[in-house]
Design a protein around this motif. Structure first.
Motif, PDB file in Angstrom:
ATOM      1  N   ALA A   1      -9.976  -9.557 -17.665  1.00 10.85           N
ATOM      2  CA  ALA A   1      -9.837  -9.898 -16.414  1.00 10.85           C
ATOM      3  C   ALA A   1      -8.653  -9.042 -15.808  1.00 10.85           C
ATOM      4  N   ILE A   2      -8.624  -8.809 -14.609  1.00  4.72           N
ATOM      5  CA  ILE A   2      -7.590  -7.945 -13.826  1.00  4.72           C
ATOM      6  C   ILE A   2      -7.152  -8.720 -12.646  1.00  4.72           C
ATOM      7  N   PHE A   3      -6.055  -8.791 -12.455  1.00  7.36           N
ATOM      8  CA  PHE A   3      -5.314  -9.430 -11.293  1.00  7.36           C
ATOM      9  C   PHE A   3      -4.693  -7.960 -10.664  1.00  7.36           C
ATOM     10  N   ALA A   4      -5.350  -7.740  -9.298  1.00  4.48           N
ATOM     11  CA  ALA A   4      -4.577  -6.547  -8.570  1.00  4.48           C
ATOM     12  C   ALA A   4      -3.639  -6.961  -7.715  1.00  4.48           C
ATOM     13  N   GLY A   5      -2.995  -6.246  -7.085  1.00  5.74           N
ATOM     14  CA  GLY A   5      -1.962  -6.199  -6.254  1.00  5.74           C
ATOM     15  C   GLY A   5      -2.256  -6.550  -4.602  1.00  5.74           C
ATOM     16  N   SER A   6      -3.343  -6.346  -4.443  1.00  6.34           N
ATOM     17  CA  SER A   6      -3.832  -6.320  -3.000  1.00  6.34           C
ATOM     18  C   SER A   6      -5.650  -6.349  -2.939  1.00  6.34           C
ATOM     19  N   ASP A   7      -5.985  -6.949  -2.070  1.00  6.09           N
ATOM     20  CA  ASP A   7      -7.493  -6.649  -1.938  1.00  6.09           C
ATOM     21  C   ASP A   7      -8.233  -5.237  -2.089  1.00  6.09           C
ATOM     22  N   ILE A   8      -7.600  -4.278  -1.458  1.00  7.87           N
ATOM     23  CA  ILE A   8      -7.906  -2.967  -1.237  1.00  7.87           C
ATOM     24  C   ILE A   8      -7.699  -2.309  -2.950  1.00  7.87           C
ATOM     25  N   GLN A   9      -6.768  -2.688  -3.479  1.00  7.61           N
ATOM     26  CA  GLN A   9      -6.458  -2.402  -4.818  1.00  7.61           C
ATOM     27  C   GLN A   9      -7.827  -2.944  -5.780  1.00  7.61           C
ATOM     28  N   ALA A  10      -7.648  -4.191  -5.549  1.00 11.80           N
ATOM     29  CA  ALA A  10      -9.074  -4.736  -6.343  1.00 11.80           C
ATOM     30  C   ALA A  10     -10.455  -4.191  -6.134  1.00 11.80           C
ATOM     31  N   MET A  11     -10.553  -3.722  -4.888  1.00 16.38           N
ATOM     32  CA  MET A  11     -11.847  -2.916  -4.709  1.00 16.38           C
ATOM     33  C   MET A  11     -11.989  -1.765  -5.549  1.00 16.38           C
ATOM     34  N   GLY A  12     -10.475  -0.858  -5.725  1.00 13.81           N
ATOM     35  CA  GLY A  12     -10.527   0.129  -6.714  1.00 13.81           C
ATOM     36  C   GLY A  12     -10.825  -0.095  -8.061  1.00 13.81           C
ATOM     37  N   VAL A  13     -10.368  -1.199  -8.453  1.00 13.03           N
ATOM     38  CA  VAL A  13     -10.808  -1.849  -9.742  1.00 13.03           C
ATOM     39  C   VAL A  13     -12.343  -2.033 -10.185  1.00 13.03           C
ATOM     40  N   MET A  14     -12.689  -2.625  -8.952  1.00 13.47           N
ATOM     41  CA  MET A  14     -14.228  -3.078  -8.828  1.00 13.47           C
ATOM     42  C   MET A  14     -15.204  -1.645  -9.008  1.00 13.47           C
TER      43      MET A  14
ATOM     44  N   VAL B   1     -11.918 -10.152 -11.672  1.00 10.90           N
ATOM     45  CA  VAL B   1     -11.163  -9.472 -10.816  1.00 10.90           C
ATOM     46  C   VAL B   1     -10.547 -10.456  -9.705  1.00 10.90           C
ATOM     47  N   VAL B   2      -9.163 -10.676  -9.611  1.00 12.35           N
ATOM     48  CA  VAL B   2      -8.840 -11.377  -8.524  1.00 12.35           C
ATOM     49  C   VAL B   2      -7.698 -10.269  -7.750  1.00 12.35           C
ATOM     50  N   GLY B   3      -7.911 -10.549  -6.490  1.00 15.51           N
ATOM     51  CA  GLY B   3      -7.086  -9.570  -5.330  1.00 15.51           C
ATOM     52  C   GLY B   3      -5.883 -10.288  -4.822  1.00 15.51           C
ATOM     53  N   TYR B   4      -5.320  -9.564  -3.845  1.00 16.33           N
ATOM     54  CA  TYR B   4      -4.033 -10.357  -2.969  1.00 16.33           C
ATOM     55  C   TYR B   4      -4.308 -10.011  -1.637  1.00 16.33           C
ATOM     56  N   ASP B   5      -4.321 -11.015  -0.763  1.00 14.10           N
ATOM     57  CA  ASP B   5      -3.889 -10.852   0.833  1.00 14.10           C
ATOM     58  C   ASP B   5      -5.154 -11.601   1.332  1.00 14.10           C
ATOM     59  N   ASN B   6      -6.259 -11.812   0.994  1.00 12.61           N
ATOM     60  CA  ASN B   6      -7.588 -12.581   1.700  1.00 12.61           C
ATOM     61  C   ASN B   6      -7.695 -11.794   3.041  1.00 12.61           C
ATOM     62  N   LEU B   7      -7.879 -10.175   2.945  1.00 19.23           N
ATOM     63  CA  LEU B   7      -8.317  -9.403   4.212  1.00 19.23           C
ATOM     64  C   LEU B   7      -9.981 -10.039   4.411  1.00 19.23           C
TER      65      LEU B   7
ATOM     66  N   VAL C   1     -12.388  -8.172   4.797  1.00 18.27           N
ATOM     67  CA  VAL C   1     -13.339  -7.542   4.053  1.00 18.27           C
ATOM     68  C   VAL C   1     -13.635  -8.080   2.677  1.00 18.27           C
ATOM     69  N   ALA C   2     -12.686  -9.110   2.322  1.00 17.40           N
ATOM     70  CA  ALA C   2     -12.690  -9.536   0.897  1.00 17.40           C
ATOM     71  C   ALA C   2     -14.262 -10.452   0.799  1.00 17.40           C
ATOM     72  N   THR C   3     -14.433 -10.995   1.935  1.00 13.14           N
ATOM     73  CA  THR C   3     -15.432 -11.857   1.912  1.00 13.14           C
ATOM     74  C   THR C   3     -17.010 -11.093   1.855  1.00 13.14           C
ATOM     75  N   TRP C   4     -16.852  -9.545   2.017  1.00 16.22           N
ATOM     76  CA  TRP C   4     -18.135  -8.700   2.312  1.00 16.22           C
ATOM     77  C   TRP C   4     -18.292  -7.774   1.148  1.00 16.22           C
ATOM     78  N   VAL C   5     -17.439  -7.715   0.383  1.00 15.42           N
ATOM     79  CA  VAL C   5     -17.883  -6.939  -0.851  1.00 15.42           C
ATOM     80  C   VAL C   5     -18.749  -7.655  -1.796  1.00 15.42           C
TER      81      VAL C   5
ATOM     82  N   LEU D   1      -4.938 -19.851  -3.650  1.00 21.11           N
ATOM     83  CA  LEU D   1      -5.895 -19.176  -4.359  1.00 21.11           C
ATOM     84  C   LEU D   1      -7.276 -19.339  -3.511  1.00 21.11           C
ATOM     85  N   ILE D   2      -8.081 -18.433  -3.376  1.00 15.58           N
ATOM     86  CA  ILE D   2      -9.367 -18.762  -2.779  1.00 15.58           C
ATOM     87  C   ILE D   2     -10.284 -18.077  -3.652  1.00 15.58           C
TER      88      ILE D   2
END
Length: 345
Positions: free
Chosen positions: A249-262, A278-284, A286-290, A332-333
C-alpha cells in the motif's frame, strides 16, 4: 549625532515627526511608507524602526482602498488544486460584488518588491496569499496603508499575528495510515511533499502515529519525500514497487501524486487495489473519475479559501476577528483504490 526625541502618543506621530527623528526628508519617509525601492537599506531600516516605535499607521482618508478588488496570490499555480481555491474565493467575492486579481510567484515563497509596489498603487480591499507569505517589512507596509491580508496555509506554521486558515495535516496522515492498517497492510509506503514544508512532515508524523497505535514498525526505506506532482508519484512509485520487498500500500501526498503512483503500478503490471492499495490527499473532483476511484483524505480547499476571504472582507470593513487561526477538519473518503490485503480480484 541625532538624538531620538521622546516617542509621541501611539498613533499621533506624523510623517514630519518621523522625518525629524531620523534626520531625513519627509519625501524619504513617504517613499519608505509606499514601498519604494529608491531608499538606501540603512536609511530604510532607521525609518522603519522609528515607524515601529511610534506605532505609525496611515490615517483613514481618501487614500484608503479605491478598488473593489481582492488580490489572490499563489506560491505556484497548479490548475486542479488552485481551481478549488479560486472557486472558494469566488463564491464569497461574487456575493460581495468584489473582483479577483490573480497572480502567482513561480515557486517563490514571498512576493517581490515589484508586486508590492503594484498592490500599493492599486490599493485593493485586501490580499489572500496561498502557500506563500509576506516578509515582516511587506506586512508593515500593507498595514500602514490599511490593506489587510489573510493566508491560506496548509503548513499550519504561519505566525500567530497573521490571520490564517489551514487544515489538520497530522490528522490526515493518521486517518490514511489507520485505514490501510485496518485493511491488514503492514508494508505501507508514504510519498509526501517536500521535506522542508511543514505540511509534508505533519502528514508523515500522523502516518507514523497510526503505526505506533497499531504496534507496527515503519520501515524508514518506505518513507519518501518529493513534491506533490504526478511525476513524483510515478518516479517514487516505480522505485518502491520494483523492490523485492515492495509495499502492498502507498499513501501519497496529493491526489495528483497518487495518480502518478497508479500509473507506475500499471506500468509494472500491478492491479490497483488487488496488488496495491493507494490513498491520495486533497479530494480533488478528478479523484472520483480515475479508475479505480481514489480513496483520499478530504482537505476542504474551497471552504478554506472561502473562510479566508470572509475574514479578509471583515478586516477590510474594520471589524476585529474572533480568532487569527482557523484549522478545518480533514476526513477520509473511502472509494475503490484500497482493499484488504490479499483480496482476490
Amino acid at each position: 549625532m541625532t538624538v531620538p526625541r521622546p516617542v509621541a502618543k501611539p498613533g499621533s506621530a506624523t510623517i514630519a515627526t518621523i522625518a525629524g527623528e531620523v534626520g531625513v526628508s519627509v519625501t524619504t519617509v513617504s517613499k519608505v511608507l509606499n514601498g519604494r525601492a529608491d531608499v538606501a537599506p540603512e536609511t530604510r531600516a532607521r525609518v522603519e524602526a522609528s515607524l515601529e516605535r511610534h506605532r505609525y499607521r496611515r490615517r483613514a482618508n481618501r487614500q484608503q482602498a479605491t478598488s473593489q478588488q481582492v488580490d489572490l496570490v499563489f506560491h505556484e499555480f497548479d490548475t486542479a488544486w488552485a481551481m478549488e481555491i479560486i472557486k472558494g474565493v469566488e463564491t464569497v467575492t461574487a456575493g460581495a460584488k468584489v473582483d479577483i486579481v490573480l497572480s502567482q510567484l513561480d515557486g517563490a515563497h514571498s512576493p517581490s518588491a515589484q508586486w508590492l509596489d503594484t498592490v500599493l498603487a492599486r490599493r485593493p480591499l485586501g490580499v489572500v496569499l496561498v502557500l506563500c507569505h509576506l516578509t515582516k517589512a511587506q506586512q508593515r507596509q500593507l498595514l500602514r496603508q490599511r490593506i489587510p491580508f489573510v493566508v491560506v496555509d496548509t503548513d499550519s506554521a504561519t505566525s500567530a499575528s497573521v490571520p490564517t486558515v489551514g487544515s489538520n495535516n497530522w490528522n490526515g496522515g493518521l486517518l490514511a495510515a489507520r485505514h490501510l492498517l485496518e485493511l491488514g497492510h503492514r508494508r505501507i509506503a508514504v510519498i509526501s511533499g517536500p521535506e522542508d514544508v511543514l505540511c509534508s512532515r505533519a502528514r508523515v508524523a500522523g502516518f507514523r502515529s497510526a503505526h505506533d497505535e497499531a504496534g507496527v514498525a515503519v520501515d524508514p526505506d518506505l518513507v519518501r519525500y518529493g513534491n506533490f506532482a504526478a511525476h513524483s508519484g510515478n518516479d517514487h512509485g516505480l522505485e518502491l514497487l520494483q523492490r523485492p520487498d515492495r509495499p502492498t500500500a502507498i499513501f501519497a501526498g496529493s491526489d495528483i501524486q497518487a495518480m502518478g503512483v497508479m500509473r507506475a503500478a500499471r506500468h509494472l503490471g500491478l492491479d490497483v487495489p488487488r496488488d496495491l492499495s493507494v490513498v491520495g490527499y486533497d479530494n480533488l473532483p478528478v479523484a472520483t473519475w480515475v479508475g479505480p476511484a481514489l480513496t483520499t483524505v478530504n482537505q476542504p480547499l474551497r471552504d478554506m479559501a472561502g473562510t479566508a476571504t470572509r475574514m479578509l472582507l471583515d478586516l477590510a470593513r474594520g471589524e476585529e476577528l474572533a480568532t487569527s487561526r482557523i484549522d478545518l477538519v480533514t476526513e477520509l473518503i473511502v472509494r475503490e483504490s484500497t482493499a484488504p490485503l490479499g483480496r482476490a480480484a
